[in-house]
Design an enzyme around this catalytic site. Structure first.
Site, mmCIF file in Angstrom:
data_model
loop_
_atom_site.group_PDB
_atom_site.id
_atom_site.type_symbol
_atom_site.label_atom_id
_atom_site.label_comp_id
_atom_site.label_asym_id
_atom_site.label_seq_id
_atom_site.Cartn_x
_atom_site.Cartn_y
_atom_site.Cartn_z
ATOM 1 N N ARG A 112 -46.089 35.594 29.624
ATOM 2 C CA ARG A 112 -44.878 34.830 29.914
ATOM 3 C C ARG A 112 -44.907 34.379 31.381
ATOM 4 O O ARG A 112 -45.386 35.100 32.246
ATOM 5 C CB ARG A 112 -43.691 35.756 29.675
ATOM 6 N N THR A 389 -41.979 24.297 20.927
ATOM 7 C CA THR A 389 -42.830 25.452 21.246
ATOM 8 C C THR A 389 -43.841 25.443 20.126
ATOM 9 O O THR A 389 -43.702 24.660 19.194
ATOM 10 C CB THR A 389 -41.975 26.743 21.215
ATOM 11 N N THR A 407 -45.576 28.230 24.839
ATOM 12 C CA THR A 407 -44.624 27.134 25.027
ATOM 13 C C THR A 407 -44.599 26.608 26.444
ATOM 14 O O THR A 407 -45.026 27.285 27.385
ATOM 15 C CB THR A 407 -43.198 27.633 24.670
ATOM 16 N N ASP A 431 -34.761 29.569 30.872
ATOM 17 C CA ASP A 431 -34.482 30.697 29.975
ATOM 18 C C ASP A 431 -33.801 31.864 30.696
ATOM 19 O O ASP A 431 -33.355 32.820 30.063
ATOM 20 C CB ASP A 431 -35.777 31.196 29.313
ATOM 21 N N GLY A 481 -38.662 27.235 18.053
ATOM 22 C CA GLY A 481 -37.283 26.961 17.656
ATOM 23 C C GLY A 481 -36.226 27.538 18.578
ATOM 24 O O GLY A 481 -35.068 27.643 18.180
#
Ligand code: DON
Length: 577
Positions: A112, A389, A407, A431, A481
């Protein structure tokens, strides 16, 4: 359940070859029924399911050349950066869940993106405390330190068997020689033009002179991206995190007002974490731990729904949708309060994934009446944004499985290509919770646990998931999604386990989603009007909206491997051998 003649023939044909190269697979024959409209792709040994056909073919070639599922995943990861530029990436991040069949071992690789060291809690707020969405979405400040190259390299070095050069070569070839623009790509570039062509470095790659779009059938070359891939192929992740590419990324991000430094790039590490584990009606569930919320909440949802005879209530009946929605709204309330990067905050993982906690939540659910989300906790309502994504699933002939979601966050991320690299940069910083109680691009509310801190990873919903039966991979799945990732993945599991659908059917049927706030059930076209009426009578608010997710799913059992790519995505493909 009816067995068709073709299935019986298939079983006869397959049986002599079974177990030739892999340990015994779960004993449950694929569900073929003359009630099914959709059917998965079948293969004897191995399968690749991705959102883009060229990438699927590349993964399959690697498997056929003797590579394992991790090798194929790495090759697909690099390939999608070329063939699916809106989501496949080098400038983003993601999660890879691996199951090594022989060792019965799961590995969750967290690659990430991270907040830059100079990031700070209120970096998106005006003096008056108002959130400036533009900054966390379409600005240099939106970019998190990319993790993809480090993640793919970590996976390859530790769990792959083939060389970096070999795995990058197919992507390099496509970037150099060009890809044929499909209707899907032409359409997506057309939609993204206002955002992408704002940046000259992006405009020159993705649009022809004077901002003209590429037409279907034309060739799109990405020569700067080819150079970047070549450098990574020759020098490994160092080329990306310390070499020329790092310099160019830092330069472009800073010119666009961002905070990423060379030190940030150099210090980036992918992390191996322990998968979240649960069980559901006799299947073991493996999924992604924090900084994804996905694994915890999928297990939590399954623990809650296990208390109901969903099969008896029926697929997408009003009662089943009511119970799913009531469970969903509760787990998203928990997400907003408890979830963040576990390296920075304490998350009560044991409680959240325990059967006893699930029972407590279930006790709050009225079987006949919808709750009001504001009674569960407070928050505001936000619209959904368009987004992208991508997920892929791979199973090799040894029964090793890879479930990977990665993503740029929104479609094409910030839209900014780091000049001279061909690499699109993410807008993953959105995010984070820019301000507690203010929704992000997916309408998700975040709390203190997901506040911005230097070097922290933003909370994700990406949920690469593997279900085991008797320690053998049975179902490998995941989806893009945004907020809908968790609920879409859940429905694939329920459709297979409870509603006994084959995975193509499980993939195609209409989905629903509830995320606590906004307080309504979002549903796809195809839910019966009578069902909707019953749900309204229970007090639910309902909205039909665009389709949700693009699942790429593989089911493996004693009769072979079955792949299903979501028909919601035109370019998606499953192939096996
Ligand atoms: O990590 C997350 O949860 C989001 N950045 C994922 C974004 C996404 O799935 C967009 N796709 N449809």
């Amino acid at each position: 359940m009816y067995l068709t003649k073709s299935v019986l023939l298939l079983c006869l044909f397959v049986s002599p070859y079974l177990h030739a190269t892999s340990p015994p697979a779960p004993k449950q024959t694929a569900i073929y029924s003359n009630m099914s409209i959709h059917h998965p792709v079948w293969a004897k040994q191995a399968m690749v399911s991705t959102q883009e056909a060229l990438a699927t073919q590349i993964g399959l070639d690697i498997l056929k050349q003797g590579g394992n599922a991790v090798d194929a995943a790495v090759a697909v990861g690099y390939a999608l950066a070329v063939t699916l530029p809106r989501a496949g990436n080098l400038g983003g991040g993601g999660f890879m869940l691996i199951y090594l069949n022989k060792d019965q071992k799961s590995i969750a690789i967290d690659y990430r993106e991270k907040a830059p060291a100079k990031a700070f809690r209120d970096m998106y707020l005006t003096k008056e405390g108002k959130v400036q969405k533009q900054l966390s979405r379409y600005h240099g400040l939106a970019v998190g330190i990319p993790g993809t190259v480090m993640g793919l390299e970590l996976a390859r070095k530790k769990y792959g068997t083939l060389s970096r050069e070999k795995l990058i070569a197919p992507a390099l070839k496509l970037a150099t020689e060009g890809i044929i623009v499909s209707p899907d790509l032409a359409n997506s570039l057309n939609n993204a033009q206002p955002r992408l062509s704002k940046w000259p470095s992006s405009q020159t790659i993705f649009y022809k002179e004077k901002g003209k779009n590429y037409q279907v059938g034309e060739s799109l070359k990405q020569l700067d991206l080819a150079n970047s891939l070549k450098a990574i192929s020759e020098q490994g992740e160092k080329a990306f995190y310390q070499g020329e590419i790092a310099k160019k990324i830092v330069q472009s991000v800073q010119q666009a007002g961002g905070l990423i430094t060379l030190d940030d790039m150099k210090n980036y590490q992918a992390i191996e974490r322990e998968a979240i584990k649960g069980d559901y009606r006799g299947y073991q569930v493996l999924s992604m731990p924090p900084p994804s919320s996905g694994g915890i909440h999928i297990v939590q949802l399954l623990n809650m729904l296990e208390n109901y005879p969903l099969a008896e209530y029926g697929f997408n009946s009003a009662q089943t949708i009511h119970l799913m929605s009531e469970s969903m709204r509760r787990i998203y309330a928990d997400r907003a309060t408890y979830l963040g990067d576990s390296d920075f905050v304490n998350i009560p993982i044991k409680t959240l994934t325990s059967k006893s906690y699930a029972k407590k939540l279930v006790a709050q659910i009225n079987p006949d009446k919808a709750s009001d989300s504001l009674d569960i906790s407070a928050g505001k309502i936000a619209p959904y944004e368009s987004n992208e994504t991508t997920h892929f699933s791979i199973v090799d002939k040894w029964g090793n499985a890879v479930s990977n979601t990665y993503t740029l966050n929104f479609s094409y991320g910030t839209g900014l290509v780091a000049k001279g690299t061909g690499i699109l940069l993410n807008n993953e910083m959105d995010d984070f919770s820019a301000k507690p109680g203010t929704p992000n691009g997916y309408g998700l509310i975040g709390g203190e646990a997901n506040a911005i801190q230097p070097n922290k990873r933003p909370l994700s919903s990406m949920s690469p998931t593997i279900l085991l039966k008797d320690n053998q991979p049975y179902l490998v799945t995941g989806t893009p999604g945004g907020a809908r990732i968790i609920t879409t993945t859940l429905q694939i599991i329920l459709n297979v386990i409870d509603h006994k659908m084959n995975i193509a059917q499980a993939t195609a049927v209409p989905r629903i989603h509830h995320q606590w706030l906004p307080d309504y059930i979002r549903y796809e076209q195809g839910i019966s009007p009578d069902t909707l009426m019953r749900l309204k009578a229970k007090g639910h608010k309902l909205k039909m909206q665009a389709t949700m997710g693009s699942t790429q799913t593989i089911l493996r059992n004693e009769s072979g491997v079955y792949g299903a790519s979501d028909p919601r995505t035109p370019s998606a493909l499953s192939l096996g051998y």
